[in-house]
Design an enzyme around this catalytic site. Structure first.
Site, PDB file in Angstrom:
ATOM      1  N   ASP A  90       0.757  -1.165   0.107  1.00 33.51           N
ATOM      2  CA  ASP A  90       0.044  -0.172   0.191  1.00 33.51           C
ATOM      3  C   ASP A  90       1.030   1.248  -0.140  1.00 33.51           C
ATOM      4  OD1 ASP A  90       0.930   0.089   2.443  1.00 33.51           O
ATOM      5  OD2 ASP A  90      -0.828  -0.088   3.507  1.00 33.51           O
ATOM      6  N   SER A  91       0.404   2.442  -0.141  1.00 35.56           N
ATOM      7  CA  SER A  91       1.094   3.483  -0.254  1.00 35.56           C
ATOM      8  C   SER A  91       1.664   4.248   1.069  1.00 35.56           C
ATOM      9  CB  SER A  91       0.481   4.558  -0.969  1.00 35.56           C
ATOM     10  OG  SER A  91      -0.877   5.131  -0.011  1.00 35.56           O
ATOM     11  N   GLY A  93      -0.472   5.811   2.791  1.00 35.53           N
ATOM     12  CA  GLY A  93      -1.383   7.083   3.079  1.00 35.53           C
ATOM     13  C   GLY A  93      -2.357   6.478   4.213  1.00 35.53           C
ATOM     14  N   ASP A 243      -8.427  -7.059   0.726  1.00 39.72           N
ATOM     15  CA  ASP A 243      -7.608  -7.638   1.803  1.00 39.72           C
ATOM     16  C   ASP A 243      -8.212  -7.264   3.355  1.00 39.72           C
ATOM     17  OD1 ASP A 243      -6.590  -4.698   1.240  1.00 39.72           O
ATOM     18  OD2 ASP A 243      -6.196  -4.858   3.422  1.00 39.72           O
ATOM     19  N   CYS A 281     -13.545 -27.903   4.647  1.00 40.27           N
ATOM     20  CA  CYS A 281     -12.309 -27.317   4.476  1.00 40.27           C
ATOM     21  C   CYS A 281     -11.233 -28.136   4.365  1.00 40.27           C
ATOM     22  CB  CYS A 281     -11.904 -26.187   5.329  1.00 40.27           C
ATOM     23  SG  CYS A 281     -10.474 -25.287   5.399  1.00 40.27           S
ATOM     24  N   CYS A 283      -7.780 -27.427   4.817  1.00 35.69           N
ATOM     25  CA  CYS A 283      -6.431 -26.755   5.443  1.00 35.69           C
ATOM     26  C   CYS A 283      -5.812 -27.690   6.372  1.00 35.69           C
ATOM     27  CB  CYS A 283      -6.776 -25.389   6.008  1.00 35.69           C
ATOM     28  SG  CYS A 283      -7.582 -25.373   7.684  1.00 35.69           S
ATOM     29  N   CYS A 286      -7.971 -28.139   9.746  1.00 35.43           N
ATOM     30  CA  CYS A 286      -9.270 -29.074   9.541  1.00 35.43           C
ATOM     31  C   CYS A 286      -9.012 -30.352   9.148  1.00 35.43           C
ATOM     32  CB  CYS A 286     -10.219 -28.166   8.480  1.00 35.43           C
ATOM     33  SG  CYS A 286     -10.914 -26.823   9.011  1.00 35.43           S
ATOM     34  N   HIS A 312      -6.535 -21.309   9.192  1.00 30.26           N
ATOM     35  CA  HIS A 312      -7.917 -21.713   8.828  1.00 30.26           C
ATOM     36  C   HIS A 312      -8.586 -20.723   8.102  1.00 30.26           C
ATOM     37  CE1 HIS A 312     -11.827 -23.248   8.101  1.00 30.26           C
ATOM     38  NE2 HIS A 312     -12.465 -22.274   8.990  1.00 30.26           N
TER      39      HIS A 312
END
Lengths: 350, 350
Positions: A90-91, A93, A243, A281, A283, A286, A312
């Site tokens: 990101d900037s 800012g 995000d 799931c 992952c 899980c 997860h």
């Protein structure tokens, strides 16, 4: 709180592909947040296993600690954090404008106080661009003037117009850096260190993206965001990238996303539950551990619990983005979203 | 603080193999400590990657939280913590005798106060054996009366004699449990749940080990233990198994073992250091990250740092044990230890 990146006009749900120096990214995509050059509690191997294709790092945070010069000496951001897939910075800012304490804004830029050492620092469009160039992410963001969601129309307009003027200065500085580095690269083609060479090459292929505050973005920011419900709503409105620190922050607090709504793993009902957190799931959490064990880790204050729920939750959002892409591609986003909402919002234990 | 398991007579360095229900263990071996059914900050996948063959879990801690009945309902300890290699549970004696607060000892056993809920509980040789049977580790330890290192000869002798009487009671109860479970197993051969079946079978093959307080053990406990120097000294005296929370505790404090002595990763000298923590190490931390990045993680208070240093320290001790086994097997332990000490003790930054 979560952030969107979308183009200036909102529109229907859409899917696409970004081609970046470190790989391609299918959109809509969820970006885990690596604020300080690490996604909290997760290793790069964990992130790869979770299917992350794009990670966001925060320019402000890396600038104040350890400093972009340190990151540069350690081979730029990809090598520093050992992440070989695309990165976006990101900037700075947003952080600068949301910091507590001293801040002075004029057309040149922003003077502010570091949250780490209290020292005065200045960010201008040129400095923000230079710092991101040194970090070397695939995507750099233009420096923007962020106003609070509740700002009046006059202030919002002033910030938007300033952001457009700053965008021109970012683009100019980015082009200058690219020109000077193109020359540098030619001089370094026989550099012994492949990583440094690749880092310079990556910066030369860095994309600078504009960011517009206002409109849809502002409206969303002012609402009390309920995550991941708003994520589905955002994709409905044409969002490409999103995000959020919620998956890791909630995970560290014992809250897990599931298709049936959020689950608070500390609840007594999970004490002897042999079922996985989310039976759908794939992952590590899980496929390996029971809810009963995960609850034990949280009740006992064990670090492994923080990682397992973070992992997860990140995987959940990455899979959710994948489901949304698939629904968009078969032109069935509306019905998919309705069914998803029905299940997510009408049950759940937390 | 670290603990040894050795037979009653100390002797020369020796190597061997333990055959246990969940696999074989080459000795001397370092056991990572999973106090609450998890080795702090590390997942079972991390432990496998670090080469751990035997993990220790604490009976007292699992008894007070979540309780052995919960562990049993979730498929016994191996399945609970998802560790499919050998496990050893201590007897609970050490914790009960070193707890702050109320404690009453007589020939029957020990009444004490739980550190979790303050409730009064009693451990006897029979109860300690039953709890460990339910947990289902490969190796259970007999319940022992532990006296402080500084205890006088009369008290030390009394505790040792009580421990021998308690050992008989542990062995009797263990044999009874085995006989009753042998019958149970016959009834459960068609049990639909393979894990439960395997857990019952594992308990039936559980080994009960005696533990003797005193002699070498006591002398070592009373010294201020310097780790891992004392580990080499212990193997020199015939120790087979050793466990210690130092690798994970030190790791969480930013201290890492290296062949050249301990390194404190927070030191400013590592700020821009592109080298790995330990160039001779094959762990994820050392093959993936620079000292500069690891320092950044600690300075920034990031959880990933805790895991990465813990992982390296565990791997370091497992490799150290492997080096010692190899030196013993080629009948060169003395020269190996001299060279190891020369390098470890004469340099290092912390």
């Amino acid at each position: 709180m979560f952030d969107f990146t979308l183009d200036a006009t909102s529109g229907p749900a859409r899917a696409g592909t970004l081609t970046l120096p470190h790989g391609t990214v299918e959109t809509p995509v969820f970006m885990p947040v690596g604020t300080q050059g690490t996604v909290r509690a997760l290793s790069p191997a964990d992130l790869r296993a979770a299917g992350a294709t794009l990670v966001l790092a925060n320019t402000y945070h890396l600038h104040v600690r350890p400093g972009e010069q340190v990151v540069e000496k350690l081979g730029a951001l990809h090598r520093f954090m050992s992440w070989d897939r695309p990165l976006l910075t990101d900037s700075g800012g947003f952080q600068v404008f949301s910091l507590e304490g001293f801040r002075r804004v004029d057309d040149d830029g922003v003077e502010f106080q570091s949250h780490v050492d209290g020292g005065r620092r200045t960010l201008t469009p040129e400095r923000a661009t230079e710092i991101q160039w040194i970090l070397g992410a695939d995507i750099a963001m233009a420096f923007d003037h962020v106003v609070p969601g509740g700002a009046d129309a006059a202030n919002a307009r002033e910030a938007m117009e300033r952001t457009l003027r700053w965008l021109e200065r970012c683009a100019k500085r980015h082009a200058e850096l690219k020109a000077s580095y193109d020359a540098t690269t030619l001089r370094h083609t026989s550099a012994p260190d492949d990583h440094v060479q690749r880092s310079v090459e990556a910066s030369c292929r860095q994309t600078l993206w504009p960011i517009l505050q206002g409109g849809t973005h502002l409206e969303l920011r002012t609402e009390g965001l309920r995550f991941p419900e708003d994520l589905v709503a955002a994709v409905e409105r044409g969002v490409d990238l999103f995000d959020c620190v919620a998956p890791t922050r909630n995970g560290r607090n014992g809250s897990a996303f599931t298709p049936d709504g959020p689950v608070n793993i500390r609840n007594a009902e999970h004490r002897e539950d042999p079922q996985p957190l989310d039976a759908t799931c794939d992952c590590e959490t899980c496929t390996t551990f029971s809810r009963g064990y995960l609850r034990h880790l949280f009740m006992a204050g064990e670090l492994l619990g923080l990682k397992l729920l973070s992992l997860h939750n990140v995987r959940y959002l990455i899979r959710l983005a994948g489901e949304m892409r698939a629904a968009i591609r078969r032109s069935a986003f509306g019905p998919w979203a309705a069914e998803w909402r029905r299940r997510y919002l009408h049950s759940g234990s937390a």
